[in-house]
Design a protein around this motif. Sequence first.
Motif, short mmCIF file in Angstrom:
data_model
loop_
_atom_site.label_atom_id
_atom_site.label_comp_id
_atom_site.label_asym_id
_atom_site.label_seq_id
_atom_site.Cartn_x
_atom_site.Cartn_y
_atom_site.Cartn_z
N ASP A 30 99.25 17.99 50.91
CA ASP A 30 99.51 18.50 49.56
C ASP A 30 99.54 17.37 48.54
O ASP A 30 99.10 17.53 47.40
N ALA A 31 100.06 16.22 48.96
CA ALA A 31 100.10 15.06 48.06
C ALA A 31 98.67 14.60 47.74
O ALA A 31 98.37 14.28 46.58
N ASN A 32 97.82 14.57 48.74
CA ASN A 32 96.42 14.20 48.50
C ASN A 32 95.73 15.20 47.57
O ASN A 32 94.96 14.81 46.68
N ASP A 33 96.00 16.48 47.76
CA ASP A 33 95.43 17.50 46.87
C ASP A 33 95.93 17.33 45.44
O ASP A 33 95.16 17.43 44.49
N LEU A 34 97.23 17.07 45.30
CA LEU A 34 97.82 16.89 43.97
C LEU A 34 97.22 15.65 43.30
O LEU A 34 96.90 15.68 42.10
N LEU A 35 97.05 14.59 44.05
CA LEU A 35 96.45 13.37 43.52
C LEU A 35 95.02 13.63 43.06
O LEU A 35 94.61 13.22 41.97
#
Length: 170
Positions: A30-35
């Motif tokens: 999810d962090a990679n998607d948000l980034l």
Amino acid sequence: MTTLEFSYSLNKLSKTLKPFALKLTRDMDDANDLLQDTMVKAFTNKDKFADGTNLKAWLYTIMKNTFITNYQRMVRRGTFVDTSDNLHFINSGSVVIENDAFGEFAMKDITKAIDNLDDVYKTPFMMHYKGFKYHEIADKLDIPIGTVKNRIHIARKLLKDELQVYITKN
């Protein structure tokens, strides 16, 4: 700032944004998607960035707002997100109905275990269970308070050993 300079600056700052994304989402994917969403929004809105202002702060604001928007969208949809390793509880309701059968079996076993205790241990244990203080038990049974504490301790230990099947291990 040219498009090439802007892209270079975004690329450089993306590494510093990742920990913030991870803090917000608590999940690496999810962090990679948000980034990625943050970088896409920043690049598509590069004309709104004013030269001479803090690009890093601008990106943090975009990321925070994107996270909030995504979270609100998820809440509106009523999506249930299971973050546990055990996916058994997906789509489970918040209300659990039990039929008390387990409780009845447990109470029968507990009562039987207490009944099987020697009276020397059972009497002070049951008095303590019913709310008597150690000194009250000692006075009533006419034994020293240390003996009362010892007998209650032994009774607990014997019951724990007898009812081992009901003790949960974390």
